[in-house]
Write a protein that holds these residues in place. Sequence first.
Motif, PDB file in Angstrom:
ATOM      1  N   GLY A   1      58.718  -6.497 -55.737  1.00 36.62           N
ATOM      2  CA  GLY A   1      59.456  -6.513 -54.397  1.00 36.62           C
ATOM      3  C   GLY A   1      59.630  -5.171 -53.643  1.00 36.62           C
ATOM      4  O   GLY A   1      59.366  -4.153 -54.145  1.00 36.62           O
ATOM      5  N   ILE A   2      59.763  -5.486 -52.241  1.00 36.53           N
ATOM      6  CA  ILE A   2      59.921  -4.392 -51.311  1.00 36.53           C
ATOM      7  C   ILE A   2      61.110  -4.640 -50.361  1.00 36.53           C
ATOM      8  O   ILE A   2      61.013  -5.908 -49.852  1.00 36.53           O
ATOM      9  N   ARG A   3      61.948  -3.610 -50.285  1.00 37.54           N
ATOM     10  CA  ARG A   3      63.078  -4.114 -49.301  1.00 37.54           C
ATOM     11  C   ARG A   3      62.804  -3.513 -48.193  1.00 37.54           C
ATOM     12  O   ARG A   3      62.317  -2.243 -47.877  1.00 37.54           O
ATOM     13  N   VAL A   4      62.947  -3.920 -46.978  1.00 35.37           N
ATOM     14  CA  VAL A   4      62.867  -3.440 -45.622  1.00 35.37           C
ATOM     15  C   VAL A   4      64.199  -3.639 -44.853  1.00 35.37           C
ATOM     16  O   VAL A   4      64.761  -4.570 -44.788  1.00 35.37           O
ATOM     17  N   THR A   5      64.517  -2.347 -44.441  1.00 37.72           N
ATOM     18  CA  THR A   5      65.939  -2.245 -43.705  1.00 37.72           C
ATOM     19  C   THR A   5      65.556  -1.820 -42.175  1.00 37.72           C
ATOM     20  O   THR A   5      64.758  -0.493 -42.191  1.00 37.72           O
ATOM     21  N   GLU A   6      66.125  -2.528 -41.433  1.00 31.53           N
ATOM     22  CA  GLU A   6      65.621  -1.826 -39.679  1.00 31.53           C
ATOM     23  C   GLU A   6      66.844  -1.902 -39.056  1.00 31.53           C
ATOM     24  O   GLU A   6      67.769  -2.790 -39.098  1.00 31.53           O
TER      25      GLU A   6
ATOM     26  N   GLY B   1      65.782  -7.233 -45.547  1.00 27.72           N
ATOM     27  CA  GLY B   1      65.002  -8.230 -45.930  1.00 27.72           C
ATOM     28  C   GLY B   1      64.215  -7.872 -47.501  1.00 27.72           C
ATOM     29  O   GLY B   1      63.862  -6.799 -47.471  1.00 27.72           O
ATOM     30  N   ARG B   2      63.521  -8.878 -47.917  1.00 34.11           N
ATOM     31  CA  ARG B   2      62.936  -8.646 -49.344  1.00 34.11           C
ATOM     32  C   ARG B   2      61.671  -9.311 -49.367  1.00 34.11           C
ATOM     33  O   ARG B   2      61.499 -10.449 -49.133  1.00 34.11           O
TER      34      ARG B   2
ATOM     35  N   GLU C   1      70.279 -10.969 -40.935  1.00 33.73           N
ATOM     36  CA  GLU C   1      70.488 -10.120 -39.640  1.00 33.73           C
ATOM     37  C   GLU C   1      72.063  -9.749 -39.619  1.00 33.73           C
ATOM     38  O   GLU C   1      72.937 -10.185 -40.148  1.00 33.73           O
ATOM     39  N   THR C   2      72.076  -8.356 -39.265  1.00 30.63           N
ATOM     40  CA  THR C   2      73.528  -7.551 -39.114  1.00 30.63           C
ATOM     41  C   THR C   2      73.565  -6.911 -37.606  1.00 30.63           C
ATOM     42  O   THR C   2      72.753  -7.080 -36.967  1.00 30.63           O
ATOM     43  N   GLU C   3      74.644  -6.760 -37.713  1.00 32.52           N
ATOM     44  CA  GLU C   3      75.197  -6.042 -36.576  1.00 32.52           C
ATOM     45  C   GLU C   3      75.607  -4.819 -36.813  1.00 32.52           C
ATOM     46  O   GLU C   3      76.881  -4.418 -37.251  1.00 32.52           O
ATOM     47  N   PRO C   4      74.848  -3.586 -36.993  1.00 29.49           N
ATOM     48  CA  PRO C   4      75.564  -2.262 -37.326  1.00 29.49           C
ATOM     49  C   PRO C   4      76.406  -1.675 -36.468  1.00 29.49           C
ATOM     50  O   PRO C   4      76.175  -1.917 -35.474  1.00 29.49           O
ATOM     51  N   VAL C   5      77.208  -0.913 -36.826  1.00 28.85           N
ATOM     52  CA  VAL C   5      78.584  -0.441 -36.555  1.00 28.85           C
ATOM     53  C   VAL C   5      78.561   1.151 -36.850  1.00 28.85           C
ATOM     54  O   VAL C   5      79.287   1.825 -35.879  1.00 28.85           O
ATOM     55  N   GLY C   6      77.857   1.508 -37.777  1.00 29.46           N
ATOM     56  CA  GLY C   6      77.879   3.060 -37.886  1.00 29.46           C
ATOM     57  C   GLY C   6      77.213   3.433 -39.175  1.00 29.46           C
ATOM     58  O   GLY C   6      76.733   2.661 -39.928  1.00 29.46           O
ATOM     59  N   GLY C   7      77.330   4.655 -39.386  1.00 35.27           N
ATOM     60  CA  GLY C   7      77.075   5.180 -40.854  1.00 35.27           C
ATOM     61  C   GLY C   7      76.096   6.449 -40.814  1.00 35.27           C
ATOM     62  O   GLY C   7      76.062   7.188 -39.509  1.00 35.27           O
TER      63      GLY C   7
END
Length: 99
Positions: free
Chosen positions: A46-51, A6-7, A87-93
Motif C-alpha cells: 500500500g501507498i498513501r498519497v495526500t495532496e 488516497g491509497r 476529497e477534503t477541504e483543507p483549512v490549515g495546518g
Amino acid sequence: MYGLIGRILAVEGRREELVSILLESTGSLPGCHSYIVARCAEHSDGIRVTEIWDGPESHKGSLQIEAVRDAIARARPLIAGFDHRFETEPVGGIGLMAQ
C-alpha cells in the motif's frame, strides 16, 4: 483549497518502484501546496498519497503536464488497485517542504 487522500495498492512486490515513479513528477505542479507519498504501515503493497491544491481545477490541470502524463503511463502496470479515496477541504495546518 482542495485536498485528496488516497491509497494505491501496488502489484505485489512492486511498491518501491511505484513510489519512485510517483515522486518523479513532483518538481513543478502549479497550484499544488503539498504532495506527499508514504508507505502504508498496515499493507505491504500500500501507498498513501495526500495532496493539497488551490482548487480542483489545479489538480485537473496537473494531469495535462507532460511529465505527469508520462509518470501515469509508466505507473499503470504497477497499480493493482485503488481502495480508498477521499476529497477534503483543507483549512490549515503545518506543511511539508520537499528537501
